[in-house]
Write a protein that holds these residues in place. Structure first.
Motif, PDB file in Angstrom:
ATOM      1  N   THR A  99       0.922  -8.964  -4.824  1.00 45.82           N
ATOM      2  CA  THR A  99       2.141  -8.724  -5.596  1.00 45.82           C
ATOM      3  C   THR A  99       2.160  -7.297  -6.136  1.00 45.82           C
ATOM      4  N   SER A 100       1.053  -6.848  -6.683  1.00 49.48           N
ATOM      5  CA  SER A 100       0.983  -5.481  -7.188  1.00 49.48           C
ATOM      6  C   SER A 100       1.181  -4.465  -6.071  1.00 49.48           C
ATOM      7  N   LEU A 101       0.584  -4.714  -4.913  1.00 51.80           N
ATOM      8  CA  LEU A 101       0.709  -3.788  -3.789  1.00 51.80           C
ATOM      9  C   LEU A 101       2.139  -3.691  -3.282  1.00 51.80           C
ATOM     10  N   CYS A 102       2.950  -4.734  -3.518  1.00 52.83           N
ATOM     11  CA  CYS A 102       4.356  -4.676  -3.105  1.00 52.83           C
ATOM     12  C   CYS A 102       5.095  -3.544  -3.826  1.00 52.83           C
ATOM     13  N   GLY A 103       4.576  -3.131  -4.982  1.00 52.47           N
ATOM     14  CA  GLY A 103       5.201  -2.036  -5.708  1.00 52.47           C
ATOM     15  C   GLY A 103       4.894  -0.671  -5.121  1.00 52.47           C
ATOM     16  N   MET A 104       4.052  -0.608  -4.095  1.00 47.64           N
ATOM     17  CA  MET A 104       3.648   0.671  -3.506  1.00 47.64           C
ATOM     18  C   MET A 104       4.158   0.853  -2.082  1.00 47.64           C
ATOM     19  N   VAL A 105       5.000  -0.083  -1.607  1.00 45.87           N
ATOM     20  CA  VAL A 105       5.455  -0.023  -0.225  1.00 45.87           C
ATOM     21  C   VAL A 105       6.468   1.099  -0.037  1.00 45.87           C
ATOM     22  N   THR A 106       6.615   1.517   1.214  1.00 51.06           N
ATOM     23  CA  THR A 106       7.572   2.580   1.535  1.00 51.06           C
ATOM     24  C   THR A 106       8.660   2.116   2.498  1.00 51.06           C
ATOM     25  N   GLY A 107       8.590   0.863   2.959  1.00 53.44           N
ATOM     26  CA  GLY A 107       9.595   0.389   3.900  1.00 53.44           C
ATOM     27  C   GLY A 107       9.568  -1.111   4.052  1.00 53.44           C
ATOM     28  N   PHE A 108      10.470  -1.612   4.900  1.00 53.66           N
ATOM     29  CA  PHE A 108      10.631  -3.051   5.089  1.00 53.66           C
ATOM     30  C   PHE A 108       9.364  -3.709   5.623  1.00 53.66           C
ATOM     31  N   GLY A 109       8.738  -3.116   6.627  1.00 52.91           N
ATOM     32  CA  GLY A 109       7.575  -3.723   7.244  1.00 52.91           C
ATOM     33  C   GLY A 109       6.440  -3.960   6.263  1.00 52.91           C
ATOM     34  N   GLN A 110       6.160  -2.961   5.423  1.00 47.33           N
ATOM     35  CA  GLN A 110       5.092  -3.107   4.436  1.00 47.33           C
ATOM     36  C   GLN A 110       5.435  -4.174   3.396  1.00 47.33           C
ATOM     37  N   LEU A 111       6.703  -4.193   2.972  1.00 47.20           N
ATOM     38  CA  LEU A 111       7.107  -5.190   1.982  1.00 47.20           C
ATOM     39  C   LEU A 111       7.049  -6.593   2.571  1.00 47.20           C
ATOM     40  N   LEU A 112       7.460  -6.741   3.818  1.00 46.33           N
ATOM     41  CA  LEU A 112       7.387  -8.044   4.482  1.00 46.33           C
ATOM     42  C   LEU A 112       5.944  -8.519   4.580  1.00 46.33           C
TER      43      LEU A 112
END
Length: 439
Positions: A99-112
């Motif tokens: 959940t914390s790492l979701c705050g560091m994503v840069t695009g759709f693929g990483q968030l997915l």
């Protein structure tokens, strides 16, 4: 994760059992905060990353539900053979970090990918936890314990709405994700080092504690008609629950002109307070009434879900938003009372070594219908009604979806007459050879 289960019933006092339940409720609250927070952050995430509605639907819709459901079955079977406390502690750590790492994503693929990890890990906090609670609370107190535990659903939704809107407006969606992870890691450590793994099936005869193959477990549960009725009632009712969880905020915005902050505050308080009171009182009242008549274990959720339908429909059709929220609060309280007795019964009617699996089957079905079918069907109905009704069609689509709660009530009522016989079968008075034979 295969530490011998050597603790005896005498080692666990009533006070300690409720301490364990308290820790598990806190974890369940975080589970629902992390699960629901995306619904509050959808718009800012979409704007920041430039994602389409379809992409956001993939992140939070049916695909997520399928992944969670599949993981639940696999993890539940594992938990029926290994240390459940350690499994839950690992699961909490993983979903909190993700959940914390979701705050560091840069695009759709990483968030997915981040949300996929959250979904798989959250599956590890479901069925094993129900199994742990069943080994800390004897059958006559399980509905109350399950009711208290289920209050975490509504408290988690409330906090996700309140905290999500507050943090997102002040610090942004990335900081919101980052701040949600650490509390879960702390709770995972508390669980690991202060909660004992209970003896599996400690309230049942030792002869019933052996491991069960998948085939034998399925045959036994298929023969438990009250279990099937409880599972069916929960599954059908989840369609209504999922529809309102997903679309009630949008309905208030489109029909009554609420802002996002107003939706978060009003629905957060209504769902949190009314839902928590309902789950607690439903479990306690069901335990008290069922001591006189075991059929109450299913008649109680039948009445609760039957009454839910008109209250939820009236919430959608009321013209005054204050009246609508008041009706929804009453409906939510009534609806929430069915969780404790229904989930408690699914544990009572399964043999000890298949309780995680029995819970997983129910969770798979309810996630697919609640998080998958309910929201999708509501959207389809809303589009179909557009142009043929006066005003916002979403309110009428949601009113129709309330009918699934009444259908769930019929399923609960059908199985009530089988509760006593199925309970005897699960506790050894009338053993089924199928449940102990190889698949």
């Amino acid at each position: 994760m295969t530490k011998p289960e050597t603790e005896t019933p005498a080692q666990h006092s009533t006070l300690y059992s409720y301490y364990v339940l308290f820790i598990l409720v806190l974890i369940f609250i975080l589970n629902w905060i992390d699960r629901m927070i995306l619904s509050i952050l959808l718009v800012p995430i979409q704007q920041d990353l430039g994602l389409s509605d379809t992409a956001m639907g993939v992140l939070s819709g049916f695909g997520f539900a399928v992944l969670y459901a599949v993981s639940t079955v696999v993890i539940a079977r594992y938990s029926d053979r290994h240390n459940r406390r350690n499994l839950v502690a690992v699961a909490v750590t993983v979903w909190s970090a993700a959940t914390s790492l979701c705050g560091m994503v840069t695009g759709f693929g990483q968030l997915l990918l981040g949300r996929a990890v959250v979904g798989v890990a959250e599956a590890g906090g479901g069925a094993p936890t129900y199994s742990i609670i069943s080994d800390y609370f004897e059958p006559r107190r399980r509905a109350l314990a399950m009711g208290i535990y289920s209050s975490g659903i509504y408290l988690g939704i409330m906090l996700s709405f309140l905290l999500g809107s507050f943090l997102a407006e002040r610090y942004g969606w990335r900081v919101t994700f980052l701040m949600l992870g650490p509390p879960g890691i702390v709770l995972a450590l508390i669980l690991r080092f202060t909660v004992k793994e209970p003896v599996r099936g400690r309230f049942e005869p030792p002869s019933l504690r052996g491991q069960q193959p998948v085939g034998a477990s399925l045959r036994f549960l298929w023969g438990q008609r009250a279990y099937l009725a409880a599972a069916g009632g929960l599954t059908i009712t989840a369609v209504t629950q999922g529809a309102y969880a997903a679309w009630a905020p949008a309905m208030l915005i489109k029909t009554h002109g609420f802002t996002l902050t107003q939706v978060g505050l009003s629905l957060g308080l209504v769902l949190g307070i009314a839902g928590a009171v309902g789950t607690f009182s439903g479990g306690a009242l069901s335990d008290w009434l069922s001591a006189r008549n075991p059929r109450v274990r299913l008649y109680f959720p039948a009445v609760a879900t039957l009454l839910t339908a008109p209250f939820f429909a009236a919430f959608c059709l009321a013209d005054d938003p204050r009246v609508a929220l008041g009706i929804y609060a009453v409906g939510t309280l009534i609806s929430a009372t069915h969780f404790g007795p229904a989930f408690g019964l699914t544990q009572n009617l399964a043999l000890p070594a298949m309780r995680g699996f029995a819970t997983a089957l129910v969770m798979v079905a309810t996630v697919l219908t609640g998080q998958g079918l309910g929201p999708v069907l509501t959207g389809v109905l809303s589009d179909a009604l557009r142009g043929s009704v006066d005003g916002e069609p979403l309110r009428y689509a949601l009113a129709i979806m309330a009918g699934f709660a009444a259908l769930g009530a019929m399923m609960f009522a059908y199985g009530a007459r089988h509760v006593a016989d199925d309970f005897r079968r699960a506790t050894g008075d009338d053993l089924c050879a199928d449940a102990r034979s190889p698949a």
